[in-house]
Design an enzyme around this catalytic site. Structure first.
Site, short mmCIF file in Angstrom:
data_model
loop_
_atom_site.label_atom_id
_atom_site.label_comp_id
_atom_site.label_asym_id
_atom_site.label_seq_id
_atom_site.Cartn_x
_atom_site.Cartn_y
_atom_site.Cartn_z
CE LYS A 61 -4.76 -0.17 0.02
NZ LYS A 61 -3.52 -0.28 -0.72
CB THR A 86 -0.94 0.02 1.22
OG1 THR A 86 -2.00 0.92 0.97
CG2 THR A 86 -0.23 0.40 2.48
CB CYS A 121 6.07 1.45 -5.44
SG CYS A 121 5.77 0.22 -4.16
CB THR A 146 2.13 1.90 -5.36
OG1 THR A 146 2.83 1.80 -4.12
CG2 THR A 146 1.24 3.12 -5.33
N GLY A 157 -5.64 7.50 7.27
CA GLY A 157 -5.16 6.58 6.24
C GLY A 157 -4.35 5.50 6.90
#
Length: 177
Positions: free
Chosen positions: A39, A7, A165, A168, A51
């Site tokens: 999230k 995440t 990433c 992500t 978050g």
């Protein structure tokens, strides 16, 4: 500070506006299990944003506990964060939870971790999760060089993190106060 895989959450406080955004990706080992997870949430009648990153059940447990603390301390963000961090650090069950929280209102952002940390970032920007540092670096650059709102900085920075990433994605959700 430990970074969790799966995440990316970014918070930016600029000109009295808070934006917290997150990607929608949930991974299990090296598999994408869900691409549209939410999230980031608002609590306390829309006055506080939260978050979270980390193990899903752990993150939700901490989110719920934080919400109780906020109500208990009449919306005092700092007091609620410190009390949650104390409980998290000392409770035999809570201290095993693997997650991190970013919480904020339009005056401050706080990072809360299971090691007892409650940190207010110096420049009004903080990122957590596997892509958190990428998003954080991008946000600092935008903060210094662009005339963008907090929400725009979060959106653009998370998109950059999603390009770098592998944990992500670009299924970005941003909440703003």
């Amino acid at each position: 500070m430990e970074q969790f895989h799966g995440t990316t959450i970014l918070a930016v406080l600029k000109d009295g506006k808070l934006a917290i955004g997150g990607d929608g990706q949930v991974t299990l080992a090296n598999t994408i299990m869900k691409a549209n997870a939410r999230k980031v949430r608002t609590i306390y009648d829309g006055k506080i944003l939260v978050g979270f990153a980390g193990a899903t059940a752990d993150a939700f447990t901490l989110f719920e506990r934080f919400e109780v603390k906020v109500k208990e301390y009449s919306g005092d963000l700092t007091r609620a964060a410190v009390e949650l961090a104390k409980d998290w650090r000392t409770d035999r069950i809570l201290r095993r939870l693997e997650a991190m929280l970013l919480v904020g209102d339009n005056k401050k952002i706080l990072l809360i971790s299971g090691t007892g940390d409650v940190v207010e970032p110096e420049q009004g920007v903080v990122g957590i999760g596997s892509g958190g540092n990428y998003a954080y670096a991008a946000a600092l650059a935008y903060l210094d060089a662009a005339k963008l709102s907090a929400k725009e900085i979060v959106e653009k920075s998370l998109k950059i993190a999603a390009r770098i990433c592998i944990y992500t994605n670009d299924g970005i959700i941003v909440e703003e106060l």
